[in-house]
Design a protein around this motif. Structure first.
Motif, PDB file in Angstrom:
ATOM      1  N   HIS A   9       0.844  -1.198   0.000  1.00 47.25           N
ATOM      2  CA  HIS A   9       0.000   0.000   0.000  1.00 47.25           C
ATOM      3  C   HIS A   9       0.876   1.243   0.000  1.00 47.25           C
ATOM      4  N   THR A  10       0.256   2.363  -0.223  1.00 47.36           N
ATOM      5  CA  THR A  10       0.879   3.657   0.050  1.00 47.36           C
ATOM      6  C   THR A  10      -0.046   4.428   0.973  1.00 47.36           C
ATOM      7  N   HIS A  11       0.557   5.044   1.991  1.00 47.51           N
ATOM      8  CA  HIS A  11      -0.216   5.899   2.897  1.00 47.51           C
ATOM      9  C   HIS A  11      -0.102   7.324   2.363  1.00 47.51           C
ATOM     10  N   TYR A  47      -3.028  -4.147  -4.532  1.00 43.01           N
ATOM     11  CA  TYR A  47      -2.389  -2.925  -4.030  1.00 43.01           C
ATOM     12  C   TYR A  47      -3.485  -2.026  -3.474  1.00 43.01           C
ATOM     13  N   HIS A  48      -3.136  -1.228  -2.426  1.00 45.89           N
ATOM     14  CA  HIS A  48      -4.121  -0.428  -1.711  1.00 45.89           C
ATOM     15  C   HIS A  48      -3.744   1.045  -1.757  1.00 45.89           C
ATOM     16  N   ASP A  50      -4.638   3.492   0.194  1.00 50.21           N
ATOM     17  CA  ASP A  50      -4.819   4.158   1.492  1.00 50.21           C
ATOM     18  C   ASP A  50      -6.259   4.307   1.959  1.00 50.21           C
ATOM     19  N   TYR A 120     -10.768   1.021   7.124  1.00 54.82           N
ATOM     20  CA  TYR A 120      -9.313   1.143   7.269  1.00 54.82           C
ATOM     21  C   TYR A 120      -8.927   2.563   7.673  1.00 54.82           C
ATOM     22  N   TYR A 179       1.226   1.034   9.987  1.00 58.67           N
ATOM     23  CA  TYR A 179       1.068   0.754   8.554  1.00 58.67           C
ATOM     24  C   TYR A 179       2.410   0.616   7.844  1.00 58.67           C
ATOM     25  N   GLY A 217       4.226  -0.745   3.400  1.00 58.95           N
ATOM     26  CA  GLY A 217       4.085   0.546   2.744  1.00 58.95           C
ATOM     27  C   GLY A 217       4.534   1.647   3.666  1.00 58.95           C
ATOM     28  N   SER A 248      -4.810  -8.965   0.534  1.00 61.80           N
ATOM     29  CA  SER A 248      -5.616  -7.742   0.610  1.00 61.80           C
ATOM     30  C   SER A 248      -6.203  -7.598   1.999  1.00 61.80           C
TER      31      SER A 248
END
Length: 872
Positions: A9-11, A47-48, A50, A120, A179, A217, A248
């Protein structure tokens, strides 16, 4: 052996020490790379982005050619977006804002193919106890979070069932290392053995399950194309035979559902600074944006949405898209960093600008809607009074009225009304331009009067309106006020200026609060995240107030006081015995209205000093060990307890009992209570005095984003810890104002506190149809043609019985109707009101849900009233 759910992921903070523009430009590059990598690498299964959709909107606005590719990945559940619009704060915004955040986020994500069905919140600074209620109301049965838990005093496992005061439950998963646990994971043995495997072992111990969550991430990071190979290496060398695989959030939550029977339950707020910083005192940072946010939220909830609902029920077409635009503009300023105030000056300017835009949008639409309603109901000069409460209202209304008449008569249904003229001003009409055959000609306009009135009204229809006629005639005369200038009163209270302070008397009970107010100022050696005291600093107190004036009519009485505090101008001056001092002049206005249960209080000042915190202390006659504060649909009781002496060995910051509120603060003992509605301030502390003294933080001023080694927060600076970012505008060297109400009651039940809150923030308001002053409301000056539709002089959309309270009346987003969101402020379940019993209940997303016909304490229930005359 465990299954390690690695979550790439990216925050994505939309703004922070950098601006929203910085973030958007960077995202356009990073998100393109995410899409290209997922398309070209099938083994990169998920992939997430955020858990929020505003950043996706920004990306697609810049790169619309990527929409189809993004939608394909989202639909195939390889790229996860939502459910939030922005990553909300849960303490410094209204509960309705949290609901709207989810609703707009979910709807936006679904239109792009799929909304991630996980609540989330990876970085939010703690979570209010009603989050399970709000999540379940949007169809989410879970939350994945980081900050706020203490496994010693709360759930001992990282995965548990979290129960709200309403009784609603969600599955909760705590990201033990945050995270960024596996940020920059690589296949080197030193990295895996030295960091990843020990980390996983502790996660396993706290989890108690075989499926473990490992976020991969960090802040504004880009996708790592080598991750599948790295995880293969981690699996191959795992000492416990663990399987590391890209997964996921949805897949991990599904494992929690399967093991639900093994999870323990816990209830309460998640606000302990046990393992992570919570920034308990961030509620008073950057009061400028917090006040703007509160003011705009309340205008939307208590003025705009009610008149929109009333208008649409009467056949008036309203462009409700502007309501959505206003809300989404606000939500962009309610991410945890943004509304928290831990941001750069440039970012704070953007936030304030957005909030003002939202406020202006809301005011403009309100202006058009009430003007069209007034055109259909009023004669010229008449006043419409709107009641946003779900029960009929009686009391004293303050209203501005324009008239060419030197004397007025007010009436309702041909019955004269009692009113008082608080102020009457003769206003110049100026000049107007007339175009003649000889060219432009200046023509004088006759002067007119601006009246500020207090009007006594009875039984204003619930969620409705009535019309007041304004005509020429002798003003109703009332018995003159005979009390001395240092006393103001109504039928409930007497406020007396005695020995340079105030004494409040409650007439029926005989309760007396002497020396009602004290102003307290102390140094703030903290930063934009946290208050922290200056070693050796002694708070400066002001207990003397000068009576400047009093205004007393039979319906409205007010008293204005002034005070001057001489304060050190900087932190350095505070350390000097003869430090230079600056005067801080403070004005306090107190008002009592007939029929109003509150003492209304307004403070105003222009801040002249830096690095300090100003609080208003309020004396009480209460002895208690607990405070009460409001949260969405409920109350929370917190222990009044100073921090333990050895807190540094256990906590990441001082677990001080400075608390937050959605708006209500109360302290109580058997037979009596003191109740405050803060009207914008979020932070308070009940001091350990006998009787208790309540301290409301007005504001803190500070000049840096982060600072190392604070007295109340040891270690590194929060935020950017290797660079000092100065924030001179966070010193708030500007005019500031603060409003609150005070009431004395014989109990502090939830119902009592909510009724008092409604009296404070859901007051009826008025609009006059007139052409004398077209600048009172901005859009009155523009000529408009409204469809002629004579409407009734009085109207009510619906009503609710006690103890049901109205939370909001948003417009329906998928049909021509209005959503009615009610909640139970009582202590026992109550049946759905008869008028709604045949309607189908819906959730916050307007999806039909099953319901057993009763509304439980601290829980809500929604219905949709269709404007065609049928109900859903």
């Amino acid at each position: 052996m465990s299954n390690i759910h690695v979550i790439p992921h990216t925050h994505w903070d939309q703004e922070w020490y950098f601006t929203h523009q910085d973030s958007s430009v960077l995202a356009s590059y990073n998100f393109m790379e995410v899409i290209r990598t997922l398309e070209s690498t099938p083994e990169y299964t998920h992939y997430h982005l955020d858990g929020q959709t505003a950043v996706v909107e920004d990306f697609l606005a810049a790169k619309p050619d990527y929409r189809q590719r993004l939608e394909t990945l989202v639909s195939n559940k390889r790229l996860f977006i939502g459910p939030w619009y922005t990553q909300t704060d849960t303490f410094n915004v209204n509960g309705e804002s949290i609901i709207r955040n989810l609703k707009y986020g979910i709807n936006t994500a679904r239109k792009l193919g799929h909304c991630m069905e996980v609540g989330y919140l990876p970085d939010t600074f703690g979570h209010n106890a009603q989050m399970p209620t709000l999540l379940q109301g949007c169809g989410l049965d879970n939350i994945i979070f980081w900050r706020g838990i203490d496994h010693d005093t709360q759930s001992r496992h990282s995965n548990f069932i979290w129960q709200a005061p309403s009784g609603r439950q969600v599955l909760a998963g705590n990201m033990i290392y945050g995270y960024g646990a596996a940020k920059n994971i690589n296949a080197s043995p030193a990295h895996l053995v030295g960091k990843i495997y020990p980390m996983v072992e502790r996660i396993r111990t706290l989890s108690g399950l075989n499926d473990l969550l490992l976020p991969c991430g960090g802040d504004q990071v880009n996708i790592d194309p080598s991750l599948p190979e790295v995880l293969s290496a981690a699996t191959a060398s795992s000492p416990h035979g663990d399987i590391y695989a890209i997964s996921s959030m949805e897949a991990f939550v599904e494992t929690l559902r399967e093991r639900r029977d093994e999870l323990l339950s816990w209830s309460g707020e998640l606000k302990a600074p046990r393992y992570t910083r919570i920034h308990k005192t961030i509620g008073s940072v950057r009061y400028d944006i917090k006040q703007l946010n509160y003011r705009t939220e309340q205008f939307l909830l208590k003025k705009l949405e009610p008149v929109v609902a009333i208008a649409r029920a009467n056949g008036v077409q309203v462009n409700t898209e502007w309501v959505d635009i206003a809300w989404k503009t606000i939500l962009r300023s309610q991410a945890h960093d943004s509304i928290g105030g831990c941001n750069s000056d440039a970012t704070n300017q953007d936030i304030a600008h957005r909030l003002r835009q939202a406020e202006q949008t809301a005011h403009s639409l309100w202006n058009l809607v009430v003007r069209e309603l007034a055109t259909s109901t009023c004669q010229d000069g008449d006043v419409m009074v709107f009641n946003p409460q779900p029960r009929s209202w009686s009391g004293t209304l303050e209203s501005v009225v324009y008239s060419s008449l030197p004397e007025l008569t007010l009436s309702r249904n041909r019955m004269l009304l009692d009113f008082s003229v608080i102020e009457r001003q003769l206003v110049s009409g100026g000049m107007t331009i007339q175009v003649t055959s000889e060219g432009e000609k200046e023509v004088p306009v006759a002067p007119y009067y601006r009246y500020r009135l207090a009007v006594q009204l009875q039984d204003i229809p619930p969620m409705g309106y009535c019309v007041i006629g304004v005509s020429e005639g002798q003003e109703n005369t009332s018995t003159p006020v005979m009390t001395a200038p240092h006393i103001i009163e109504n039928e409930r209270y007497r406020l007396e200026w005695v020995n340079y302070n105030l004494t409040l008397h409650e007439k029926e009970s005989g309760r007396t609060l002497a020396s009602l107010f004290t102003l307290e100022d102390c140094a703030d050696a903290g930063d934009s995240y946290d208050f922290s005291p200056l070693q050796g600093d002694i708070p400066l107190l002001c207990e003397k107030f000068v009576l400047e004036k009093s205004e007393r009519t039979p319906l409205c009485q007010s008293m204005t006081l002034s005070a001057v505090m001489h304060l050190p101008s900087t932190l350095k001056e505070r350390t000097l015995s003869q430090g230079k001092k600056q005067p801080l002049e403070i004005t306090i206005e107190c008002k009592l209205l007939r029929g109003n249960p509150h003492l209304q209080i307004r403070l105003s000042l222009e801040n002249t000093v830096c690095d300090h915190r100003l609080r208003l202390r309020i004396n009480s006659d209460i002895h208690t060990a607990h405070s009460l504060a409001s949260q969405p649909f409920g109350l929370i009781s917190r222990e009044i307890a100073n921090h333990p002496a050895d807190w540094r060995s256990t906590y990441r910051e001082n677990p001080v009992d400075i608390e937050t509120t959605e708006g209500i603060i109360a302290i109580a003992e058997a037979g009596k209570s003191l109740v405050i509605n803060t009207l914008g301030m979020k932070e308070f502390q009940v001091l350990e005095t006998s009787p208790a003294q309540l301290a409301v933080t007005l504001f803190k001023s500070v000049g840096v984003l982060g600072r190392d080694a604070l007295e109340w927060r040891p270690g590194r600076a929060s935020g950017i810890n290797n660079t000092t970012i100065t924030t001179p505008q966070a010193q708030l060297l500007q005019p500031l104002s603060f409003e609150l109400t005070l009431a004395l009651t014989d109990n502090a039940s939830h119902e009592t506190l909510r009724e008092l809150e409604a009296a404070a923030i859901s007051c009826p308001f008025s609009y006059q149809r007139q052409n004398l002053n077209t600048f009172e409301h901005r859009l009155d000056r523009f000529a408009l043609q409204f469809r002629q539709r004579p409407l009734a002089q009085e109207f009510s959309l619906f009503s609710l019985p006690s103890p049901l309270m109205l939370s909001a009346v948003p417009h329906s987003t998928n049909q021509e109707g209005t959503c009615i969101r009610m909640f139970n402020a009582g202590s026992t379940p109550v049946p759905v009101p008869t008028a709604f019993a045949q309607m189908k209940p819906v959730n916050y997303l307007e999806e039909e849900v099953t319901h057993d016909g009763v509304i439980r304490p601290a829980d809500s229930c929604d219905f949709v009233i269709l404007h065609s005359g049928t109900h859903s």
